[in-house]
Design an enzyme around this catalytic site. Sequence first.
Site, short mmCIF file in Angstrom:
data_model
loop_
_atom_site.label_atom_id
_atom_site.label_comp_id
_atom_site.label_asym_id
_atom_site.label_seq_id
_atom_site.Cartn_x
_atom_site.Cartn_y
_atom_site.Cartn_z
N GLU A 40 0.86 -1.18 0.00
CA GLU A 40 0.00 0.00 0.00
C GLU A 40 0.90 1.23 0.00
OE1 GLU A 40 -2.71 0.31 3.22
OE2 GLU A 40 -3.47 -1.73 3.02
N ASP A 90 -5.09 8.80 10.30
CA ASP A 90 -3.69 8.47 10.54
C ASP A 90 -3.24 8.89 11.93
OD1 ASP A 90 -3.47 7.43 8.01
OD2 ASP A 90 -2.82 9.32 7.13
#
Length: 263
Positions: free
Chosen positions: A54, A65
């Site tokens: 990824e 995140d």
Amino acid sequence: MTAVVQSKSAAAIDAAAAEGRAAFIGYLPAGYPDKETSIQAAIALIENGADILEVGIPYSDPVMDGPVIQQATTEVLARGFRISEVFEIVRAVTEATGAAVLVMTYYNLIDRMGADEFARRLAEAGGAGAITPDLIPDEAEDWLAATDKYGLDRIFLSAPTSAPERAQMVAESSRGFVYGVSIMGVTGTRDSVSDLAEQVVVASKAAGARRVCVGLGVSARSHVEEIGSYADGVIVGTALVAALRDGGPDAVGELARQLSGKS
């Protein structure tokens, strides 16, 4: 008659299953700490056991995140990162390894370029497809059309809070695998795997998903083994980004060996 799309990520997951294991999926931010080093780290990750890569596109407001990935992407953006670098990285890694390379991105970056243009450039670079964490299938008409046109995988997320109807829509709309979110919150390493992880896999499979891979919080070989007992793939991000930060591509390769059980 609609052509059958051959999913690169599904093929990688199925190849791992044929070896009696779950696929190991590794995440790294595009261009961190610089473009060439990020390419070297990605190749090291794949050569040391990752089945799928990824590549995260740096974003100024990464709501999912955690601090490690936020810091990395902030540094990349500060040096003047451009989206075109992502396609260059995908091409370089794909040509060097032949691996399935997915882009992970918030959807407005795709929308800003145009779904068709983004999909075309990703396909031309050899990319397998994209994970879009903030896009839901019922708002993805343009992206569904573009990924069909260019034969790309499209991965949507299913969470512990997803209703059965939502889980079914995600299963039907995804190509490659469903991304099972094991915890509610931001990314980051944790000492143990949430009990909700297995529930997400079971619910997604019941909704029709053929392959479900689990991420958020995975940082140790014991996590990989635990999740791999019920999921089709195990996704690792923050731990790999921290290894890259602290020790460069060699440290990424070493951690990949440990996580994949190849060391």
